[in-house]
Write a protein that holds these residues in place. Structure first.
Motif, PDB file in Angstrom:
ATOM      1  N   LYS A  21       2.980  -9.107   6.569  1.00 37.52           N
ATOM      2  CA  LYS A  21       2.690  -9.191   8.004  1.00 37.52           C
ATOM      3  C   LYS A  21       1.882  -7.975   8.457  1.00 37.52           C
ATOM      4  N   ALA A  22       2.283  -6.799   7.957  1.00 40.53           N
ATOM      5  CA  ALA A  22       1.580  -5.580   8.342  1.00 40.53           C
ATOM      6  C   ALA A  22       0.143  -5.586   7.827  1.00 40.53           C
ATOM      7  N   VAL A  23      -0.033  -6.062   6.588  1.00 40.36           N
ATOM      8  CA  VAL A  23      -1.373  -6.092   6.000  1.00 40.36           C
ATOM      9  C   VAL A  23      -2.266  -7.078   6.748  1.00 40.36           C
ATOM     10  N   GLU A  28      -5.464  -3.184   4.404  1.00 42.04           N
ATOM     11  CA  GLU A  28      -5.542  -1.908   3.689  1.00 42.04           C
ATOM     12  C   GLU A  28      -6.982  -1.613   3.259  1.00 42.04           C
ATOM     13  N   ARG A  29      -7.254  -0.344   3.076  1.00 43.31           N
ATOM     14  CA  ARG A  29      -8.590   0.073   2.635  1.00 43.31           C
ATOM     15  C   ARG A  29      -8.887  -0.494   1.249  1.00 43.31           C
ATOM     16  N   PRO A  33      -5.311   2.542  -5.149  1.00 46.44           N
ATOM     17  CA  PRO A  33      -4.499   2.204  -6.329  1.00 46.44           C
ATOM     18  C   PRO A  33      -3.763   0.895  -6.102  1.00 46.44           C
ATOM     19  N   GLU A  34      -3.608   0.129  -7.155  1.00 44.31           N
ATOM     20  CA  GLU A  34      -2.989  -1.192  -7.041  1.00 44.31           C
ATOM     21  C   GLU A  34      -1.573  -1.101  -6.492  1.00 44.31           C
ATOM     22  N   GLN A  35      -0.830  -0.088  -6.903  1.00 33.45           N
ATOM     23  CA  GLN A  35       0.552   0.055  -6.459  1.00 33.45           C
ATOM     24  C   GLN A  35       0.595   0.933  -5.214  1.00 33.45           C
ATOM     25  N   ARG A  36       1.171   0.396  -4.124  1.00 40.31           N
ATOM     26  CA  ARG A  36       1.159   1.143  -2.864  1.00 40.31           C
ATOM     27  C   ARG A  36       2.393   2.015  -2.668  1.00 40.31           C
ATOM     28  N   ARG A 453     -16.140   5.105  -2.942  1.00 40.62           N
ATOM     29  CA  ARG A 453     -15.511   6.426  -2.936  1.00 40.62           C
ATOM     30  C   ARG A 453     -16.205   7.271  -1.875  1.00 40.62           C
ATOM     31  N   THR A 454     -15.440   7.808  -0.957  1.00 45.04           N
ATOM     32  CA  THR A 454     -16.014   8.593   0.140  1.00 45.04           C
ATOM     33  C   THR A 454     -16.080  10.070  -0.222  1.00 45.04           C
TER      34      THR A 454
END
Length: 551
Positions: A21-23, A28-29, A33-36, A453-454
């Motif tokens: 729901k939040a996503v 998300e950017r 990384p795959e794991q949050r 990549r910033t």
């Protein structure tokens, strides 16, 4: 799975459901990384006693000293050297007066590849990226009014490391400081030169002989000296990942140990004086995990592969330098923040000494003001941040422990591949390590160019009409001519017959593979034979390395 872990697993499943729901509301950017999120489940198979343990206790994951910085801070060692020995001596003394606790010598390119300032190949490079050292006379000036019995000195020198070390020993002798009291480090890591940096002279086999000669000589005569700084720094600067940095460097370390043992040395006679040199990159937590993983891998290598018995042999001690490749020419004051974060990573990761780069080094050699800011960065972290007050402050973090395990596993995979190829020398000769670094560097650059990549100030948050930086340090073009004149004057007034005899003796020793070359190099140095003359004798016998890649 324990009851507690089952409970966490159930609660995690509920959390993951709620995340959707939040996503949906706040996507998300990209390219994260795959794991949050990390939980105890990510380190449930980690054995605390065997894998983490305590500071000063095998496998040294949490640090090599029992109390770390609570007893003594890391050595604050600022990398410096430019122009002439006179100018660099002034910078060294300024740094010592401002609280630096060690020196780190930067040599110009001709010195790094064993040429005198008078050699045509040196034209335009004398004194540019470091100090020009042509003979013992220059080394005497470089350390004038600096007590070598009290200061620890690091020298970033590789192919001609034996010659520069001999000069340092000779200067100390003139000061009345015995060789067995000298403290410091020579980089002396030729394998990474073939793989990532390029300041090599001789082919790998005679280069390895020179390195093991130094191990043997110093174990008997200069026992407090770190005889090699096995360097991942330049591997990372060339574009490697964190795991590649430690894997390729430790593979080099294995090769040096094998060469020394083959030459007749015992592992515990020299391993305690080996040191490493790591990069501190921008991703703070990944870097902390990298430092921790590197200690654990080396401890296991020394204990399980080489059967070292002394604790000192198993302790990976390392110097850190903040990442020069991460400095930007755009908005150079941003580099102060980058260096502060990299400093924090090195300290939380347990470094033994540290050099902080200056804000303007993407543009020129640093000014005195910039160097002072870089030194103050270390001092603020040491005395004001609290990061040095406790040991390994991030231990127990689910993320940091999981990342430490992940980097360790990736590094072991690389080390196994290199072992299967026949070791680091063979892997370099086949071009494997070089290609892995190049591929990683290419991916990084593509990510920057695509915006995945910033880099602040480079591909995002740019400033229009940015004013060019002012008051950059410029090396006087006349330095080269002055240095040439000094060399010619030296050759005119020294005992040239003594020089000739010493060089002939060195050549004969080079031709005998069983002979340790250090005493012969030291004897030549003391006659004021120049760096180029000494290296040319070795070139004549050993030949020169020509880079090639055959995949």
């Amino acid at each position: 799975m324990s009851t507690e872990h089952e409970k966490i697993q159930a609660e995690l499943a509920k959390y993951q459901a709620s995340v959707e729901k939040a996503v949906a509301r706040f996507p998300e950017r990209d390219h994260l990384p795959e794991q949050r999120l990390y939980t105890p489940l990510d380190i449930k198979d980690t054995d605390y006693a065997d894998e983490i343990s305590f500071p000063g206790v095998y496998p040294y994951t949490r640090g090599v000293q029992p109390t770390m910085y609570r007893g003594r801070f890391w050595t604050m060692r600022m990398y410096a050297g430019f122009s002439t020995a006179e100018e660099s001596n002034k910078r060294y003394r300024m740094l010592i007066e401002n609280g630096a606790t060690g020196l780190s010598c930067a040599f110009d390119l001709p010195t790094q590849i064993g040429y005198d300032s008078t050699d045509p190949i040196s034209e335009g490079e004398v004194g540019k990226v470091g100090v020009a050292i042509d003979s013992l006379a220059d080394m005497e000036v470089l350390f004038d009014k600096i007590d070598l019995g009290k200061v620890s000195t690091s020298m970033t020198i590789n192919a001609p490391a034996s010659v520069l070390l001999a000069m340092y020993i000779a200067v100390a002798e003139k000061q009345g400081v015995p060789a067995d009291q000298l403290r410091g480090t020579i980089q002396n890591d030729i394998l990474k030169e073939y793989a990532a940096r390029g300041t090599y002279i001789f082919p790998p086999r005679p280069s390895m002989r020179l390195i093991t000669n130094i191990f043997e000589y110093c174990s008997k005569n200069v026992p407090k000296w770190n005889t090699i700084s096995i360097s991942g720094y330049h591997i990372r600067e060339a574009g490697s990942t964190a795991a590649q940095e430690i894997a390729f460097t430790i593979a080099d370390g294995i090769a040096y140990c094998e060469a020394a043992i083959k030459a007749g040395l015992k592992i515990d006679d020299f391993a305690g004086r080996l040191s490493f040199f790591w990069n501190a990159h921008n991703n703070v937590l990944e870097e902390v995990a990298k430092f921790r993983a590197s200690r654990r891998i080396w401890a296991k290598v020394m204990k399980e592969r080489f059967h070292a018995e002394k604790d000192k042999s198993m302790k990976l001690r390392f110097h850190t330098q903040t990442a020069g490749s991460m400095l930007t020419a755009q908005q150079p004051n941003n580099n102060i923040v980058r260096v502060a974060l990299q400093t924090a990573a090195a300290v939380m990761g347990g470094t033994q000494s540290l050099h902080t780069n200056s804000r303007d080094e993407a543009l020129a050699l640093p000014t005195q003001e910039s160097v002072t800011i870089a030194l103050r960065t270390q001092q603020i972290v040491a005395y004001e941040s609290g990061l040095a007050d406790v040991i390994d402050p991030l231990a127990g973090s689910y993320y940091v422990e999981a990342m430490t395990n992940k980097i360790e596993a990736e590094a072991w995979d690389y080390i196994k591949k290199i072992d299967d190829m026949g070791g680091a020398v063979a892997a370099i000769e086949k071009g494997y390590i070089q290609k892995e670094i190049q591929d990683s560097a290419y991916k990084w650059q593509m990510d920057v160019e695509s915006g995945a990549r910033t880099i602040v100030g480079v591909n995002k948050f740019q400033m229009e009409n940015e004013e060019p930086p002012k008051d950059l340090l410029k090396v006087d073009e006349a330095v080269g001519e002055r240095q040439k004149a000094k060399v010619n004057e030296l050759k005119a007034k020294r005992d040239n017959e003594a020089v000739k005899a010493a060089l002939a003796d060195l050549k004969k020793a080079c031709q005998d593979e069983q002979e340790n070359l250090m005493p012969h190099i030291l004897a030549a140095v003391k006659t004021y034979a120049t760096l180029g003359e000494i290296c040319n004798v070795m070139r004549e016998v050993f030949g020169e390395y020509e880079a090639h890649v055959s995949l």
